[in-house]
Design a protein around this motif. Structure first.
Motif, mmCIF file in Angstrom:
data_model
loop_
_atom_site.group_PDB
_atom_site.id
_atom_site.type_symbol
_atom_site.label_atom_id
_atom_site.label_comp_id
_atom_site.label_asym_id
_atom_site.label_seq_id
_atom_site.Cartn_x
_atom_site.Cartn_y
_atom_site.Cartn_z
ATOM 1 N N VAL A 39 45.675 42.640 46.268
ATOM 2 C CA VAL A 39 45.150 41.865 45.141
ATOM 3 C C VAL A 39 43.631 42.004 45.069
ATOM 4 O O VAL A 39 43.070 42.204 43.988
ATOM 5 N N LEU A 48 43.330 44.128 37.608
ATOM 6 C CA LEU A 48 44.053 42.863 37.584
ATOM 7 C C LEU A 48 43.067 41.772 37.188
ATOM 8 O O LEU A 48 42.008 41.649 37.811
ATOM 9 N N THR A 53 45.919 35.700 39.248
ATOM 10 C CA THR A 53 45.940 35.443 40.680
ATOM 11 C C THR A 53 45.834 33.951 40.958
ATOM 12 O O THR A 53 45.496 33.157 40.088
ATOM 13 N N ARG A 60 43.989 35.201 48.238
ATOM 14 C CA ARG A 60 44.278 35.413 46.822
ATOM 15 C C ARG A 60 45.565 36.219 46.710
ATOM 16 O O ARG A 60 45.738 37.225 47.391
ATOM 17 N N ARG A 61 46.470 35.729 45.866
ATOM 18 C CA ARG A 61 47.785 36.356 45.695
ATOM 19 C C ARG A 61 48.118 36.478 44.217
ATOM 20 O O ARG A 61 47.447 35.889 43.384
ATOM 21 N N PHE A 62 49.173 37.210 43.923
ATOM 22 C CA PHE A 62 49.648 37.290 42.543
ATOM 23 C C PHE A 62 50.130 35.906 42.124
ATOM 24 O O PHE A 62 50.895 35.267 42.847
#
Length: 158
Positions: A39, A48, A53, A60-62
């Motif tokens: 990410v 992205l 996020t 930090r993630r989707f």
């Protein structure tokens, strides 16, 4: 034929994918995947948007995806993605429509060491609810349960 078994992932629609991943990781004693490095690179490259996020458990993630994997299976350390037994939770806008409609596919949680009552209690403490005790005599006894979003699964103890 390569002689290697295929790896797989089961996809489950979710209102809160990260919360559901946390539940199932605890229930199955799996690992929540951490795609933080991937990410970060996608953000750095402009591939992205930040709005796609979320910060979860310090990384930090989707925002709309979370996954769990079996702790013994191989995984890609950069993406966090397992290469074995996985469950991926994807955000969808609609909730499960009816608690009376049975899932067409469900997970059976087996614990060969813990009595059924202890397993059911553990799952309840994690956020599951009991629906029905099924006693099939010699074929076995199990609890039909629901995860925190209402998805049915069965708990089978020792």
């Amino acid at each position: 034929m390569t002689g290697m078994a295929l790896y797989w992932k089961l996809i489950i629609d979710a209102a809160e994918p990260h919360a559901l991943a946390d539940f199932w990781a605890a229930a199955l004693e799996y690992v929540v995947e951490d795609p933080g490095q991937l990410v970060a690179e996608l953000l750095r490259n402009g591939d992205l948007p930040d709005s796609a996020t979320v910060i979860h458990v310090g990384t930090r993630r989707f925002a709309e995806l979370a996954a769990v994997r079996h702790p013994d299976d191989p995984f890609d350390p950069f993406s966090g993605a397992g290469r074995g037994r996985r469950i991926l939770f994807q955000a969808v806008p609609e909730r499960k429509t009816a608690k009376t409609t049975k899932n067409r596919l469900h997970i059976d949680v087996h614990d060969s060491e813990r009595p059924l009552e202890d397993l059911a209690r553990k799952l309840e403490l994690l956020g599951a609810t009991r629906v029905e005790l099924v006693d099939q005599g010699p074929a076995g006894t199990w609890w039909v349960m629901r995860d925190p979003e209402g998805n049915e699964f069965c708990a089978v103890g020792a």
